[in-house]
Design a protein around this motif. Sequence first.
Motif, short mmCIF file in Angstrom:
data_model
loop_
_atom_site.label_atom_id
_atom_site.label_comp_id
_atom_site.label_asym_id
_atom_site.label_seq_id
_atom_site.Cartn_x
_atom_site.Cartn_y
_atom_site.Cartn_z
N ASP A 1 0.84 -1.20 0.00
CA ASP A 1 0.00 0.00 0.00
C ASP A 1 0.88 1.25 0.00
OD1 ASP A 1 -1.62 2.25 1.05
OD2 ASP A 1 -3.14 0.72 1.42
N PRO A 2 0.59 2.24 -0.86
CA PRO A 2 1.38 3.47 -0.88
C PRO A 2 1.47 4.16 0.49
CG PRO A 2 -0.02 3.37 -2.81
CD PRO A 2 -0.41 2.21 -1.92
N GLU A 3 0.43 4.05 1.31
CA GLU A 3 0.48 4.64 2.65
C GLU A 3 1.55 3.96 3.51
OE1 GLU A 3 -3.26 5.12 4.83
OE2 GLU A 3 -4.29 4.77 2.93
N HIS A 4 1.86 2.71 3.22
CA HIS A 4 2.85 1.96 4.00
C HIS A 4 4.28 2.41 3.68
CE1 HIS A 4 3.59 -2.29 5.90
NE2 HIS A 4 4.23 -1.34 6.53
N THR A 5 4.49 2.96 2.49
CA THR A 5 5.83 3.37 2.08
C THR A 5 6.47 4.31 3.09
OG1 THR A 5 5.23 3.08 -0.24
CG2 THR A 5 7.17 4.43 0.22
N ARG A 6 5.74 5.33 3.49
CA ARG A 6 6.27 6.30 4.47
C ARG A 6 6.49 5.64 5.83
NH1 ARG A 6 4.27 9.48 8.34
NH2 ARG A 6 2.12 8.96 7.90
N LEU A 7 5.57 4.77 6.23
CA LEU A 7 5.70 4.11 7.52
C LEU A 7 6.87 3.13 7.53
CD1 LEU A 7 1.93 3.53 8.34
CD2 LEU A 7 3.46 5.30 9.24
N LYS A 8 7.12 2.46 6.40
CA LYS A 8 8.28 1.57 6.31
C LYS A 8 9.57 2.36 6.50
CE LYS A 8 6.41 -0.82 2.62
NZ LYS A 8 6.50 -1.59 1.38
N ALA A 9 9.65 3.51 5.83
CA ALA A 9 10.85 4.35 5.95
C ALA A 9 11.03 4.83 7.39
CB ALA A 9 10.77 5.53 5.00
N LEU A 10 9.94 5.19 8.02
CA LEU A 10 9.98 5.63 9.42
C LEU A 10 10.48 4.49 10.32
CD1 LEU A 10 9.19 8.14 11.07
CD2 LEU A 10 6.91 7.16 11.31
N ARG A 11 9.93 3.32 10.14
CA ARG A 11 10.33 2.14 10.91
C ARG A 11 11.82 1.83 10.69
NH1 ARG A 11 6.56 -1.84 9.02
NH2 ARG A 11 7.92 -2.25 7.26
N GLN A 12 12.25 1.87 9.45
CA GLN A 12 13.63 1.55 9.13
C GLN A 12 14.61 2.61 9.63
OE1 GLN A 12 13.17 0.93 4.94
NE2 GLN A 12 12.24 -1.08 5.21
N SER A 13 14.11 3.80 9.89
CA SER A 13 14.98 4.85 10.42
C SER A 13 15.38 4.60 11.87
CB SER A 13 14.29 6.23 10.32
OG SER A 13 13.28 6.36 11.31
N GLY A 14 14.60 3.78 12.59
CA GLY A 14 14.90 3.57 14.00
C GLY A 14 15.00 2.13 14.43
N ALA A 15 14.94 1.20 13.48
CA ALA A 15 15.01 -0.22 13.86
C ALA A 15 15.63 -1.04 12.74
CB ALA A 15 13.60 -0.75 14.15
N ASP A 16 16.32 -2.08 13.13
CA ASP A 16 16.74 -3.10 12.18
C ASP A 16 15.58 -4.08 12.14
OD1 ASP A 16 19.30 -1.96 11.82
OD2 ASP A 16 19.98 -2.91 13.66
N PHE A 17 14.88 -4.11 11.02
CA PHE A 17 13.59 -4.80 10.95
C PHE A 17 13.57 -5.78 9.79
CE2 PHE A 17 9.13 -5.17 9.70
CZ PHE A 17 8.51 -5.37 10.93
N SER A 18 13.00 -6.94 10.03
CA SER A 18 12.76 -7.94 9.00
C SER A 18 11.35 -8.46 9.15
CB SER A 18 13.74 -9.11 9.13
OG SER A 18 15.06 -8.69 8.93
N MET A 19 10.78 -8.96 8.04
CA MET A 19 9.41 -9.48 8.09
C MET A 19 9.30 -10.68 7.16
SD MET A 19 5.82 -7.51 7.43
CE MET A 19 5.86 -6.73 9.03
N VAL A 20 8.54 -11.67 7.60
CA VAL A 20 8.23 -12.83 6.77
C VAL A 20 6.71 -13.00 6.74
CG1 VAL A 20 10.41 -14.00 7.26
CG2 VAL A 20 8.42 -14.46 8.70
N LEU A 21 6.24 -13.71 5.74
CA LEU A 21 4.81 -14.00 5.60
C LEU A 21 4.65 -15.52 5.56
CD1 LEU A 21 1.95 -12.85 5.15
CD2 LEU A 21 2.41 -12.97 2.68
N VAL A 22 3.79 -16.03 6.42
CA VAL A 22 3.51 -17.48 6.44
C VAL A 22 2.01 -17.70 6.39
CG1 VAL A 22 5.62 -18.08 7.69
CG2 VAL A 22 3.56 -17.60 8.98
N GLY A 23 1.60 -18.80 5.79
CA GLY A 23 0.19 -19.16 5.70
C GLY A 23 -0.17 -20.17 6.78
N ALA A 24 -1.46 -20.22 7.07
CA ALA A 24 -1.94 -21.18 8.09
C ALA A 24 -2.22 -22.51 7.45
CB ALA A 24 -3.19 -20.63 8.75
#
Length: 94
Positions: free
Chosen positions: A71-94
Motif C-alpha cells: 500500500d502506498p500509505e505503508h511506504t512512508r511508515l516503512k521508511a519511518l520504521r527503518q529509520s529507528g530499527a533493524d527490521f525484518s518481516m516474513v509471511l507465512v500461511g496457516a
Amino acid sequence: MAAYAIGYATLRSTEWQKEYGAHMPALTAKHGGKLVAKSPPQAMEGAPALPETMVVIEFPSAEQAQAWYNDPEHTRLKALRQSGADFSMVLVGA
C-alpha cells in the motif's frame, strides 16, 4: 486461508514509534489485518538468536497481507520504521 506477517526488530531509537503507532493500526485494519501478538520473544527450545521485539499480524489471506505491505500509505511508515530499527518481516500461511 489466513496468513501471518511476522516482523522482528532490534531498536536503534524510539523517536519514530509515536508517529508510526498513530497510523499503522488503521492501515492494517484497512486490509483486514489484526494484530495478534507484540512482545519480546521467548525461546522455547534451542538457543535461537532472538530479536528485541516481534509482532504478528493476521490477515484473511496472503493477497491481503501483500496489499497491506505494498500500500502506498505503508511506504512512508516503512521508511519511518527503518529509520529507528533493524527490521525484518516474513509471511507465512496457516
